[in-house]
Design a protein around this motif. Sequence first.
Motif, PDB file in Angstrom:
ATOM      1  N   ASN A 164       5.791   4.545   2.264  1.00 17.73           N
ATOM      2  CA  ASN A 164       5.280   3.228   2.627  1.00 17.73           C
ATOM      3  C   ASN A 164       5.121   3.184   4.140  1.00 17.73           C
ATOM      4  O   ASN A 164       6.105   3.114   4.877  1.00 17.73           O
ATOM      5  CB  ASN A 164       6.248   2.140   2.149  1.00 17.73           C
ATOM      6  N   GLU A 165       3.888   3.233   4.607  1.00 11.94           N
ATOM      7  CA  GLU A 165       3.616   3.185   6.039  1.00 11.94           C
ATOM      8  C   GLU A 165       3.187   1.791   6.485  1.00 11.94           C
ATOM      9  O   GLU A 165       2.800   1.601   7.642  1.00 11.94           O
ATOM     10  CB  GLU A 165       2.538   4.216   6.388  1.00 11.94           C
TER      11      GLU A 165
ATOM     12  N   THR B 285       1.223   5.346   0.397  1.00 14.34           N
ATOM     13  CA  THR B 285       0.607   6.569   0.899  1.00 14.34           C
ATOM     14  C   THR B 285       1.120   7.720   0.045  1.00 14.34           C
ATOM     15  O   THR B 285       2.313   8.046   0.077  1.00 14.34           O
ATOM     16  CB  THR B 285       0.946   6.814   2.377  1.00 14.34           C
TER      17      THR B 285
ATOM     18  N   THR C 162       0.847  -1.199   0.000  1.00 11.02           N
ATOM     19  CA  THR C 162       0.000   0.000   0.000  1.00 11.02           C
ATOM     20  C   THR C 162       0.877   1.241   0.000  1.00 11.02           C
ATOM     21  O   THR C 162       1.786   1.363   0.828  1.00 11.02           O
ATOM     22  CB  THR C 162      -0.922   0.026   1.237  1.00 11.02           C
TER      23      THR C 162
ATOM     24  N   THR D  67       0.933  11.634  -0.768  1.00 15.00           N
ATOM     25  CA  THR D  67       0.536  12.918  -0.194  1.00 15.00           C
ATOM     26  C   THR D  67       0.712  14.002  -1.251  1.00 15.00           C
ATOM     27  O   THR D  67       1.802  14.162  -1.804  1.00 15.00           O
ATOM     28  CB  THR D  67       1.385  13.263   1.039  1.00 15.00           C
TER      29      THR D  67
ATOM     30  N   ALA E   4      -3.132  13.339   2.396  1.00 18.43           N
ATOM     31  CA  ALA E   4      -2.657  11.969   2.220  1.00 18.43           C
ATOM     32  C   ALA E   4      -3.744  11.083   1.608  1.00 18.43           C
ATOM     33  O   ALA E   4      -4.933  11.210   1.937  1.00 18.43           O
ATOM     34  CB  ALA E   4      -2.209  11.388   3.559  1.00 18.43           C
ATOM     35  N   HIS E   5      -3.344  10.201   0.715  1.00 18.61           N
ATOM     36  CA  HIS E   5      -4.256   9.277   0.040  1.00 18.61           C
ATOM     37  C   HIS E   5      -3.659   7.876   0.093  1.00 18.61           C
ATOM     38  O   HIS E   5      -2.508   7.663  -0.290  1.00 18.61           O
ATOM     39  CB  HIS E   5      -4.467   9.687  -1.419  1.00 18.61           C
ATOM     40  N   ARG E   6      -4.457   6.909   0.560  1.00 22.54           N
ATOM     41  CA  ARG E   6      -4.026   5.512   0.603  1.00 22.54           C
ATOM     42  C   ARG E   6      -4.304   4.866  -0.735  1.00 22.54           C
ATOM     43  O   ARG E   6      -5.430   4.893  -1.223  1.00 22.54           O
ATOM     44  CB  ARG E   6      -4.791   4.766   1.700  1.00 22.54           C
TER      45      ARG E   6
END
Length: 208
Positions: A172-173, A144, A142, A146, A151-153
């Motif tokens: 990458n979170e 992230t 996934t 920004t 922020a958009h996943r």
Amino acid sequence: MSDLDLLTRSLARNVRHWRAERGFTLDALATRSGVSRGMLIQVEQARTNPSIATVVKIGDALGVSVTSLLDYERGPRVRVVAPEATATVWDTSGGSHGRLLAGAEAPGPLELWEWRLMPGEGNTSDPHPQGTWEILHVTVGTLTLTVDGAAHRVPAGSSVAFAADAPHAYRNEGGEAAEFTMAVSVPGVGGGGGGRGGPPPPPPAAGL
């Protein structure tokens, strides 16, 4: 000669070529790009390995793609790029990387990138000139994304298109590697924004 040496020498030769083609002095290119005159001199003399952010700024100012700046010579109209011929232009000790897969000048520069971000790592980009668009497709993990502080996943299997003339970052979170392919459309000098930018607005499904 190592791949890094070849890229450094190719960059030096191509920056000199395109600066002469545009009729820019070193001072003019420094002003347009935001890259110091001293750094440009080092680049043109192949005495430094600049960051990808610096290469992008120079390409923006010259109105050419990163591919054109790194290529040894201009390729034929149909060009197949073998995996070993791609250029890794950003990486970290943690295993993240940004790899330029292919590029074209049609009518402004068009680039295709492969990115891999390890958990906890990311890359931040300055705003590109007005009109820049990027399209991303996440294949693993996934991302992230920004854009201008929001922020958009973007999970695996999803795509996103956005105007890249605002501050943006990729991170990458998650707990596993994130991999995505990115296309960047860049107009030539005088093509609207005068730098990176390009395609029509994305379809509503893009979500941005």
